[in-house]
Each structure stands twice: as C-alpha cells, then as structure tokens.
Design an enzyme around this catalytic site. Structure first.
Site, mmCIF file in Angstrom:
data_model
loop_
_atom_site.group_PDB
_atom_site.id
_atom_site.type_symbol
_atom_site.label_atom_id
_atom_site.label_comp_id
_atom_site.label_asym_id
_atom_site.label_seq_id
_atom_site.Cartn_x
_atom_site.Cartn_y
_atom_site.Cartn_z
ATOM 1 N N SER A 1 0.830 -1.201 0.000
ATOM 2 C CA SER A 1 0.000 0.000 0.000
ATOM 3 C C SER A 1 0.862 1.246 0.000
ATOM 4 O O SER A 1 2.009 1.226 0.455
ATOM 5 C CB SER A 1 -0.932 0.006 1.215
ATOM 6 O OG SER A 1 -0.294 0.578 2.339
ATOM 7 N N ASP A 2 0.292 2.332 -0.484
ATOM 8 C CA ASP A 2 0.955 3.614 -0.349
ATOM 9 C C ASP A 2 0.754 4.099 1.090
ATOM 10 O O ASP A 2 -0.155 3.645 1.802
ATOM 11 C CB ASP A 2 0.398 4.629 -1.350
ATOM 12 C CG ASP A 2 1.440 5.675 -1.735
ATOM 13 O OD1 ASP A 2 2.393 5.877 -0.970
ATOM 14 O OD2 ASP A 2 1.288 6.286 -2.801
ATOM 15 N N ALA A 3 1.607 5.031 1.498
ATOM 16 C CA ALA A 3 1.633 5.450 2.903
ATOM 17 C C ALA A 3 0.315 6.112 3.303
ATOM 18 O O ALA A 3 -0.110 7.097 2.685
ATOM 19 C CB ALA A 3 2.793 6.402 3.142
#
Length: 954
Positions: A239-241
């Site tokens: 996932s992106d942050a």
C-alpha cells in the site's frame, strides 16, 4: 541438512516449498504482524525483521549520501534502455552496499514510477518516464532488470512499480476518481505496467491514492483480474503510505477500518504502509476483521506467502548462497562516470540556429536562477558530488571566459519601526552547526532550533528574493543560507535549499494597501504571518492585523545584473526552470505551463542585451516558452550530481545531444484538457490523439550531426512484421541517433492513435558510418481493445509503418495490408450492453457498480452540488436483428434514461424510481419501438442515476 534443520532453511528445496514450511510454523498472530510495512522479527524461528519500501527512483533516497542520477523523466528522455539498465544495476548495487552498513536500508525498492505523463501539469511529472506506454514500459523494464540483477534465483533488490492505476493528479489525490473507460484502461494505463510485469523483472506494485471509476485503487479488482494474470510469479502489493486509513478517513468508502482493511487484503494488498513504524493499529484492524468474519486465515496466508516469497528471492534465508550479500561497490568511479553519461544523454536540443556548439575561447555569460544550482527532488539521495551549470562551464571553458549573474532581486525588508530584518552572520552560528573544518554543515542547519533567529537593526541584511512564480518566493542570506521556519516558529537562516514534505522555506509577499509599498510576509508552510518580537523574528500571527508590515526596498533588480553580464559576452546562456520542491511536486500540481514571470523578465533582458542567447531549461516538466528570438534552446531534467558537467559538455560540443522528448510540449495552457479528464481518446490527449500543433512534438530532439534514412523494408510472416531500415551519419560529427518506429491504422472503424510508437533504438554512429537496424513487431502490436466484444482485436485493412527521428519527423513510410477479424455488430438482443462499454460519451463518468467489482455510468457531477446532471452514451453498430419489443435497464439512484437511434427515433423512455442507495440496483423495463437491423444507439441519462446495463428483447 540435519534432522533439526527445518525445511525452510534447506536451500536445496524450491522456494515455494520453503515458503509453505515457514508459513506453517507461524502462528496467526505472527502472520498478521508480518502484514505491516515494518514486520517484526520472529525470534523463535530466527526470522529477522523486515521492512517493505526503500525509495530508489534515481538513486538510493532518504538514507544519506549516494550516487544521484538524473530524474526519472530525464532517464526517459535518453530513450536508451541499455543505459537505464546499467543505472538500475548501479542503484541496486549501492542499495546492497549501504545495507551492509545500515540495516535500515531496505531491499524491497519502491521504484520505478510508471504512471504515464498524460498531463504536463501533474505535480509528479518528474517521477514518470513518458506519456507513451510503449516507451514507459521499455524504460521501466530496463530499470527493473538492473534493479533485480541477472542471477536466476537471487535478486539484488526487489522492485515495486508505482502507482497502480491511472494516477496523474495531486489535487485532492486521495478523493478524486479517474474515469477510465475500457479502451483507455487496456490500451493506455494497463499497458505501462503489463510489459514490465510480463518481463519477470518486478516483485510487485503499489496502488495509488486515487480512485478509478469510483473505487479506491487499494480495493481494485484489477489487481486480481489483470495484474496477477500476467505472471505466474507471486507479486507483492504494497500500500501507499496512509492509504489504508484513507479508505475510511477521507474517502469514506467504508464505515469501519476493519471493513476497509479486510477489503484491501481480499483485493490483493499484502503489505500495509500506515502509521509509520507503529504497526499496532493495522494489526488490531486485521485481527478485528478476522474475529468479525470479514477475513479468513486463508486470506491472511495468501498475503504472507507473497511477502515471504520476496524475502526468499532476496536471499535472506540463504546468506551463504546470496551472490549479492557481500556487495561493497558504492560511489565508485564507474558509478560517477555513469551518472555523467546519463546526464549527458538526457539533454534534449529543442532548437539551434547554428549558435551551438560553442567555440573555444567564446566569452560566455551564464545567468539565471538555476545557473549555479544543482537541485534535488523529494526522491533524491544526498549528493556526494555535485556540479552546477556555472561550475561545469568554469571547468570546460575556464573561469576567465565565464561571467555570472544569478538575476535575483536584492532586497531589504524595513519594519514599521524603521529598522531592517537582519540575518546573524555566519560567525554567530553555533559550533554545533559547523562541520569538522568549521564550515556550515547544511545537514545540521536545516530545521535547527538552536541557531540564532533573525532580528532587526538599523542596517539590516541584503536578502536575495527568489521569485518562483504564482506568488511563491524564497529569501536567502548573503552566505547562501535560506530563511526557514523551525517547529518553534522562529525565522532562521537555516537551510541549504528548500525542501521537506512541508517546505518551510517559502513565503508570500502580500501588498498592504493602507501603507505605501507596505507588505505582509506570509509563511506558506504554516499559513502564518511574520511578526517581530523582542527575542527575534517569528511566524506567530494568524491574523493579518497582527502581522508586521514591511516596506520592500529593492537594492538591485535581477534584470540589471543580467543586462550587464550579457552586454559584454559573446554568448549568453540563460539557465531557467524550477525548484522541484516548489510549484509542482508531490501533493501539488502546477497551474500553468508558463515560465515564472521573473524568469521571463530575465530572459527578455538577456535577449535585449545580446541576440546570441541560449535558453537552457532545467526542469522536471515541460514549459510553454516562445522560442522565436532564442538562438538555441535546450531542456534537461534535473540531472543529478553531474548535471552541470553534462550540460557544459553538450554546449561545448564534446557530446552531441541526442536526448528526445518523452512527452509532448504544448504551446499554451489552452491546448490542455482538464487535469482530471483521464479519457485520452475522447479529449484527444498526448501525441497519440492530439490534433493541434505542439510547441515541440513527442520524440523531438536535434543533434549536431545529420542523418539519412534509407531502405525501409517490411516483411510479414510467422505472426509478426520484420522491419529494417538503414541509418547513415552524413556529418563529420560522431553522434547518437534515436530511430523511432511508429504504426498507424489508415482507415480505422473507431478512433485510433494518429500514430503510435511501436519500437525505437538509440544507436551511435561515427562520421559517415551506417547501421542497418531491424525490428520485430508481433501482429498484436496493431490490435485495439474492442469494447463491443470485450477483447483485443486486429482489424483487417491498411496500416502504415513509419520510421523517423520524431513522431512528426517521419523520414520513411510504407503501407501494408493485414488480415484480421472483421467485427460483427453488437448482438444487443442476445447479450445486452454494459453501460461502460460505450464507444463515445458526453458528460459521463464511470463509477463503481459495487464496492467489489464492476462499472456503471452516471452523468458527470451527479449527486454533487452542481445538480442532477445529464449525459449521453453512444454505442455503435448495434444489431437489433428481427426487431425489438421491450427495453430494460439495470440502474440505481433516481432519474431517467432515453434510448434512441442516431436519427432521433426514440425506442424507449424509462424512469428509474429512487433506490435506497448507490449500490441498490433495480431493473426497469418497458415497451420499445419496433426497430430491426444494425443502428447506432444513443442513451441519454438524466438525474442522479447510475446505469449498469441495458437490454432488449424481441
């Protein structure tokens, strides 16, 4: 192997069996813990801690000194896959070497970014390779091949492609939805990822923050329906942050974090990057989802298996066999030479009226805001070496032949009390902020609170006021320190460059009408105004009424300094462009293609003083500039540590420029679609479809050499075309040429690209030398996505093969006829129509049919404050066979649908009664006018309606 050694430690077993064994030994709690970005050690099994994510876009980032290569868009401008592969090798080698010294350096690298450069105002333009999917995938495959290494079993690093999918805006990036119709999805956005994944060079992908067709990318069914079908390899999805929390907190797509986390995991997310190093919240959510029956242990096991698969490939469990374990190569002479070679190959010569190359002994005035800068971006490493254009020209031509004028305005800020802002001298800076030899240490200066803040006195300090456009400016002390604001709110001269996630070095001057030449100084990072207190200058005023009013006194105009330097030179080199942390970056899109007004003034001053003016644009993205009165124009992305040396060598003719534009340069903002319009076909975007006249076309780039193209031959057989052409260097200069091969459907039945890149080759030729180049094009190169039948299709007919030096500089062409599959009309009585499979649309957007899968169509803006909306869909060549008697629609919301033929004949009008929610679909049927045969169908939608399907019966 001893009897006590577990199978997962047995290097003789296949990785899959070892992964299964290790997985079986982990408890459920241990498995769940592995799903956070910072996976803890499992000490009882001797399994080390592991972190997903190490930024490595153009060098190892955020981990201290490393070799810094040109920005990704600059690597794309080289059009050189061999070079980019070697850059990837160097970056992954340094990653390994740095990890040997610091275990915080990760081997799962989050690079490259393969989002297509569809729109040049995208703030992250610097991170992508090209607007073209073929070029993007070719460069990405080369870079990831270098990152991965060529060992058959063990990878040097494990690259993850960013950002899945259709992500080209920073404005409201976590809540905006990209409406991507099937043809754009398959022919454009997915293609950038597909070829690189199929090459077997990537470990996984990272979903983007945005939504696609109304559904967040982190629960995208495309991960399952497309990505994981392209390879048998286990792919890790990171996932992106912060994106997992966005599913609830900003997107409001789910009611609870347990629902959201479970949905993301089921969709295919394997590693959750959220809450920094604190894994407790993600662990709690996953455990809660498991307890509530939203997840099964099999769901968790699938994600953990993919994680462990990557770790085994990185050699973690076989250190004695890992060929990369003892890598020590870091900042080597070879890496430094490669950084320079990459920077040289990235330079694009856009125009040249015989002004370049510069002759020996030429007196050069180098001017402009970027003339003595070596800018870094958010994903750069820390420079070990650096060269600015000024330094490069000093080195190449000798300091006695080079004059310099930065062109900034010099100002003093006078307070209402009659005193002036004053910067403490360098001698007043604390010893802690100095390096071993007493020099100011930039790494220690940024953000410090123990440095003396600015004060006021009767003389003040001349400050360099650097205007970056759109009202954003930076202020710099005479010794080079930028004014910055630390956490305590005081203004200090404490930064080497603007930077950081929230830039603390940018300000705005707001005129105060009630005072002559009075201005408020607003700090952009905090949104507060500068005030003056007894203990120093600070940003403390939320209200303009409480702020200090400064009189702006200009002691020298930048144009005057430029004029003086230009007037006495043989040639002027104006170096203009952007700071990658200001006005266009991650979290912030640009608003215009225009060069900032202050830089335009400097360019005008240089041209007025000296007609022999060269403009060198050093920027992360295209500009709309007027080249009419410019003798030569070059562009290069920020070129890393060797940027200045490379530019100087190109200007001197030591290297003939051969970079090519990886994206269209448009003449004005009027040529651009809306930033959020992702329909490249319908709105005629990129060189593929753009029908206007670009400032400079895709693939453009000039040389100091000249080349001829001859002998184009196209042979067909065995399911492919073999294309050959001979290229000859007809000049006296050794140089590279980038040979570009395009294709075009001559009489397509649906809108197809004006021309489309199919292959390219960068080749070096000595004076008078020739090279015969061959390309093999599989026939699927000519296919398009047939929305009527949901598959790729090669349309029979005539196609052009075009070879040349750019998309608009075609030197040779030939026409061939290809056999294909004729398209039968849509069997609407038999199969009906999916609403999203339209051929044309007006004011429609695609939304999610359900939260899990499927598409529907709604009028753009329906359900928002703008009103109910109206849209039209067109479906071509619909076969109504022997005739219709009934029509039906599957829809949700509230509104109406009118079904009509192209001649205006109305088949049916159907009203959709209000349903209980956007996913509560109902089927509405009614009599239809009798129509037979094949017709184009027009559907007009009105209201807050979401149309999923249309059906007819006879």
């Amino acid at each position: 192997m001893t009897a006590q050694t577990p199978p997962f430690r047995d290097s003789q077993l296949p990785f899959a069996k070892r992964v299964d064994d290790l997985l079986s030994r982990l408890t459920v709690a241990e498995r769940i813990a592995l799903l956070h970005q910072f996976a803890p050690a499992v000490e009882r099994l001797g399994v080390a801690a592991f972190r997903t994510g190490q930024e490595a876009l153009h060098g190892v980032a955020w981990m201290g000194p490393a070799t810094v290569f040109p920005q990704a868009v600059g690597l794309g401008a080289t059009w050189n896959t061999d070079l980019v592969r070697r850059v990837g090798e160097a970056v992954s080698t340094e990653t390994r070497a740095m990890r040997a010294r610091d275990d915080r350096v990760g081997l799962n690298v989050w690079a490259p970014t393969v989002n297509l450069l569809r729109h040049p105002l995208w703030g992250r333009n610097e991170e992508g390779y090209s607007e073209d999917p073929k070029l993007t995938s070719a460069i990405a495959t080369a870079y990831t091949r270098g990152l991965r290494g060529d060992h058959p079993a063990y990878w040097r690093t494990a690259p993850v492609l960013k950002h899945w999918l259709a992500h080209n805006n920073e404005t409201k990036r976590d809540i905006t939805s990209s409406s991507v119709r099937p043809r754009v999805l398959h022919e454009y956005d997915l293609r950038a990822f597909r070829e690189t994944v199929e090459a077997g060079t990537v470990a996984g992908v990272m979903p983007a923050y945005n939504l696609v067709n109304g559904r967040p990318n982190h629960v995208s069914p495309y991960l399952r329906e497309h990505l994981r079908t392209w390879t048998d390899q286990e792919l890790l999805v990171c996932s992106d942050a912060g994106a997992p929390s966005n599913l609830v907190d900003s997107e409001h797509y789910f009611d609870t974090h347990e629902e959201a986390t479970a949905a993301a995991l089921r969709a295919g997310v394997d590693s959750f990057t959220d809450h920094g190093t604190d894994s407790s919240k993600i662990v709690e959510r996953l455990q809660g989802a498991l307890d509530q029956g939203l997840l099964t242990e099999a769901d968790i096991d699938a994600a953990v298996r993919r994680q462990l698969s990557v770790r085994f490939r990185l050699g973690e469990f076989d250190p004695h066999l890992d060929p990369h374990a003892d890598t020590k190569h870091f900042d080597t002479p070879a890496h430094r030479a490669l950084a320079q070679e990459a920077a040289e190959q990235a330079v694009v010569l856009l125009k040249n009226d015989d002004l370049l190359p510069l002759a020996e002994g030429t007196r050069i005035a180098v001017v402009g805001l970027l003339a003595d800068e070596c800018k870094l971006d958010w994903y750069s490493g820390t420079l070990i070496h650096r060269s600015t254009p000024l330094e490069g020209l000093y080195e190449r031509f000798g300091a006695e032949h080079v004059d310099f004028a930065e062109g900034v305005d010099r100002v003093r800020l006078k307070t209402s009390a009659g005193t002036y802002l004053s910067v403490p001298l360098a001698d007043d800076v604390t010893d802690e902020a100095r390096g071993a030899e007493g020099a100011l240490d930039p790494a220690l200066l940024a953000g410090r609170t123990d440095l003396p803040p600015l004060t006021t006195d009767v003389t003040g300090t001349d400050l360099a006021l650097i205007d970056w456009g759109e009202g954003i400016l930076t202020l710099r002390a005479p010794d080079g320190r930028y004014l910055s604001v630390a956490d305590d709110g005081y203004v200090r001269a404490s930064a080497e460059q603007p930077g950081g996630w929230v830039v603390q070095e940018t300000f705005r001057l707001e005129p105060r009408d009630s005072h002559a030449n009075g201005h408020l100084l607003k700090h952009v990072g905090t949104g507060r105004y500068v005030s003056v207190a007894a203990d120093g200058v600070k940003v403390a005023a939320d209200d303009a009424q409480d702020a200090e009013i400064f009189e702006l006194i200009v002691t020298e105009r930048g144009e005057d300094a430029v004029t003086r330097a230009a007037a006495t030179a043989d040639v002027v080199v104006v170096v203009a462009g952007n700071d990658p942390h200001i006005n266009g970056r991650e979290t912030e899109d640009r608003t215009t293609l225009r060069l900032p007004e202050h830089q335009e003034r400097l360019l005008r001053a240089a041209r007025a003083a000296n007609p022999n003016t060269t403009l060198a644009l050093v920027s992360a993205y295209p500009y709309a500039v007027d080249p009419e009165d410019i003798g030569a124009l070059l562009w290069t992305a920020h070129g890393g540590q060797a940027a200045g040396t490379a530019l100087a060598r190109v200007l001197a003719g030591d290297v003939s420029p051969a970079g090519r534009l990886p994206q269209t340069w448009y003449a004005s903002d009027a040529d651009l679609p809306d930033l959020l319009d992702y329909d490249v076909i319908g709105s005629r975007q990129t060189y593929l479809y753009f029908e206007g006249t670009p400032l400079f076309p895709f693939g453009h780039g000039l040389s100091y050499a000249s080349f001829t193209y001859d002998g184009l031959q196209v042979d067909q057989g065995n399911g492919e075309l073999k294309v050959s052409v001979t290229v000859t260097n007809t000049s006296g200069v050794a140089a590279d040429e980038v040979v570009q091969l395009y294709t075009r459907a001559v009489h397509p039945s649906v809108p197809r690209p004006r021309r489309e890149l199919a292959a390219h080759r960068r080749v070096h030729l000595a004076p008078g030398a020739s090279a015969e180049l061959s390309f093999e094009l599989p026939l699927h190169t000519f296919e398009f996505w047939d929305v009527a039948h949901g598959r790729w299709r090669l349309e029979p007919g005539a196609y052009e093969v075009l070879v040349g030096a750019s998309s608009e500089d075609i030197r040779l062409r030939c026409t061939i006829d290809l056999d294909g599959t004729p398209a039968p009309p849509r069997p609407v009585l038999e199969l009906g129509l999916n609403a999203a499979d339209f051929d044309e649309q007006r004011d429609a957007e695609i939304v999610d049919r359900t939260k899990e899968s499927g598409d529907a169509v709604t009028p753009a803006g329906a359900g928002e404050d703008v009103g109910d909306g109206e849209a039209e869909l067109v479906f071509l060549a619909c076969d109504f066979a022997d005739g219709t008697t009934m029509a039906s629609i599957e829809a949700a919301g509230e509104g109406s649908a009118e079904l009509a033929l192209a001649d205006g004949t109305v088949l049916a009008r159907l009203d959709i009664p209000a349903t209980t929610g956007p996913y509560d679909y109902t089927t509405v049927a009614g009599p239809a006018a009798h129509v037979t045969g094949v017709h184009d169908l027009h559907i007009k939608l009105r209201g807050r309606v979401r149309l999923a399907r249309v059906g007819f019966s006879g």
